[in-house]
Design a protein around this motif. Structure first.
Motif, PDB file in Angstrom:
ATOM      1  N   ILE A 112     -23.602 -26.892  33.052  1.00  0.00           N
ATOM      2  CA  ILE A 112     -23.041 -28.098  33.661  1.00  0.00           C
ATOM      3  C   ILE A 112     -21.595 -27.843  34.056  1.00  0.00           C
ATOM      4  O   ILE A 112     -20.796 -27.390  33.235  1.00  0.00           O
ATOM      5  N   PRO A 113     -21.209 -28.105  35.301  1.00  0.00           N
ATOM      6  CA  PRO A 113     -19.817 -27.892  35.724  1.00  0.00           C
ATOM      7  C   PRO A 113     -18.856 -28.777  34.931  1.00  0.00           C
ATOM      8  O   PRO A 113     -19.134 -29.959  34.713  1.00  0.00           O
ATOM      9  N   VAL A 114     -17.744 -28.192  34.511  1.00  0.00           N
ATOM     10  CA  VAL A 114     -16.702 -28.935  33.792  1.00  0.00           C
ATOM     11  C   VAL A 114     -15.415 -28.859  34.605  1.00  0.00           C
ATOM     12  O   VAL A 114     -14.960 -27.765  34.960  1.00  0.00           O
ATOM     13  N   VAL A 115     -14.843 -30.007  34.907  1.00  0.00           N
ATOM     14  CA  VAL A 115     -13.592 -30.084  35.654  1.00  0.00           C
ATOM     15  C   VAL A 115     -12.495 -30.580  34.720  1.00  0.00           C
ATOM     16  O   VAL A 115     -12.663 -31.600  34.044  1.00  0.00           O
ATOM     17  N   ILE A 116     -11.383 -29.860  34.692  1.00  0.00           N
ATOM     18  CA  ILE A 116     -10.248 -30.240  33.860  1.00  0.00           C
ATOM     19  C   ILE A 116      -9.244 -31.019  34.701  1.00  0.00           C
ATOM     20  O   ILE A 116      -8.935 -30.622  35.835  1.00  0.00           O
ATOM     21  N   MET A 117      -8.715 -32.120  34.140  1.00  0.00           N
ATOM     22  CA  MET A 117      -7.709 -32.921  34.826  1.00  0.00           C
ATOM     23  C   MET A 117      -6.417 -32.912  34.018  1.00  0.00           C
ATOM     24  O   MET A 117      -6.458 -32.926  32.782  1.00  0.00           O
ATOM     25  N   SER A 118      -5.292 -32.877  34.700  1.00  0.00           N
ATOM     26  CA  SER A 118      -4.005 -32.879  34.005  1.00  0.00           C
ATOM     27  C   SER A 118      -2.903 -33.369  34.930  1.00  0.00           C
ATOM     28  O   SER A 118      -2.974 -33.182  36.149  1.00  0.00           O
ATOM     29  N   SER A 119      -1.904 -33.999  34.343  1.00  0.00           N
ATOM     30  CA  SER A 119      -0.741 -34.430  35.110  1.00  0.00           C
ATOM     31  C   SER A 119       0.331 -33.355  35.142  1.00  0.00           C
ATOM     32  O   SER A 119       1.362 -33.526  35.812  1.00  0.00           O
ATOM     33  N   GLU A 120       0.100 -32.237  34.433  1.00  0.00           N
ATOM     34  CA  GLU A 120       1.070 -31.154  34.361  1.00  0.00           C
ATOM     35  C   GLU A 120       0.535 -29.916  35.077  1.00  0.00           C
ATOM     36  O   GLU A 120      -0.560 -29.454  34.791  1.00  0.00           O
ATOM     37  N   ASN A 121       1.331 -29.410  35.986  1.00  0.00           N
ATOM     38  CA  ASN A 121       0.942 -28.240  36.768  1.00  0.00           C
ATOM     39  C   ASN A 121       1.457 -26.970  36.081  1.00  0.00           C
ATOM     40  O   ASN A 121       2.459 -26.381  36.471  1.00  0.00           O
ATOM     41  N   VAL A 122       0.748 -26.556  35.024  1.00  0.00           N
ATOM     42  CA  VAL A 122       1.129 -25.381  34.243  1.00  0.00           C
ATOM     43  C   VAL A 122       0.160 -24.248  34.588  1.00  0.00           C
ATOM     44  O   VAL A 122      -1.034 -24.323  34.257  1.00  0.00           O
ATOM     45  N   LEU A 123       0.660 -23.210  35.246  1.00  0.00           N
ATOM     46  CA  LEU A 123      -0.212 -22.148  35.747  1.00  0.00           C
ATOM     47  C   LEU A 123      -0.965 -21.442  34.628  1.00  0.00           C
ATOM     48  O   LEU A 123      -2.152 -21.125  34.779  1.00  0.00           O
ATOM     49  N   THR A 124      -0.317 -21.159  33.508  1.00  0.00           N
ATOM     50  CA  THR A 124      -1.009 -20.482  32.398  1.00  0.00           C
ATOM     51  C   THR A 124      -2.153 -21.334  31.871  1.00  0.00           C
ATOM     52  O   THR A 124      -3.207 -20.822  31.502  1.00  0.00           O
TER      53      THR A 124
END
Length: 207
Positions: A112-124
């Motif tokens: 099942i595809p999992v999409v992560i959401m975040s308000s912080e644009n942290v490349l690592t």
């Protein structure tokens, strides 16, 4: 070709539920500890004609999927989830930890595809999630275009899956010999005609 089309339609009916509008319905499990963000993502998914289940933590998501070690799950339709969208920063269990739990410990939900959401644009953080198997990393606030793009991507994948299963079924049908092509020892006549003899047998018969 007629057989292939019929099997494809049958598989599509079995694998994809039809929404009231007549288009295939996508069931999304949305996970976020923020009440406001949960309402936003729920609204966007429903506007996009998706069925949505919202929970407030990674633990509750595992309970819904039946991956918490308990005998039952919170949702009766949890096995039909097509997409999981989870916030990254949550107390108790982060979205990254939920992702690992799903991908590493569940053979049933691993695909099942999992999409992560975040308000912080942290490349690592983004790289780590993608390496662990996340389908995509979205920056908040989530937009309607993001949801529709994800829906189109998932539905295309489902149609391809149906096509593959249809081709496998068609091949199995084609490889099965028809009844008229099966022979038994008693089906041959007692005095075989020259057309049933091998070239060597025909020569001996002429001698």
């Amino acid at each position: 070709m007629a057989i292939t089309g019929e099997i494809f339609r049958q598989n599509l009916t079995e694998l994809l539920e039809e929404s009231p509008s007549g288009s295939p319905e996508l069931h999304v499990l949305a996970v976020d500890d923020s009440l406001v963000d949960r309402h936003v993502i729920e609204r966007l998914l429903k506007v996009s004609s998706c069925k949505v289940t919202v929970v407030e933590s990674g633990r509750r998501a595992l309970q819904y999927l039946g991956l918490d070690g308990e005998t039952g799950s919170l949702g009766l339709d949890s096995t039909k989830v097509n997409l999981i969208m989870t916030d990254y920063s949550m107390p108790g269990m982060t979205g990254y930890e939920l992702l690992k739990k799903i991908k590493q410990e569940s053979s049933m939900f691993r695909e099942i595809p999992v999409v992560i959401m975040s308000s912080e644009n942290v490349l690592t953080r983004i790289d780590r999630c993608l390496e662990e198997g996340a389908e995509e990393f979205l920056l908040k606030p989530i937009k309607l275009s993001d949801v529709r793009r994800l829906k189109d991507f998932i539905m295309k994948g489902k149609v391809k899956e149906v096509e593959k299963k249809s081709l496998k079924r068609v091949r199995s049908i084609d490889c099965s010999p028809p009844l008229s092509a099966t022979y038994s020892p008693i089906s041959l006549p007692c005095d075989p005609s020259p057309s049933l003899l091998s070239p060597l047998s025909s020569k001996k018969a002429r001698l």
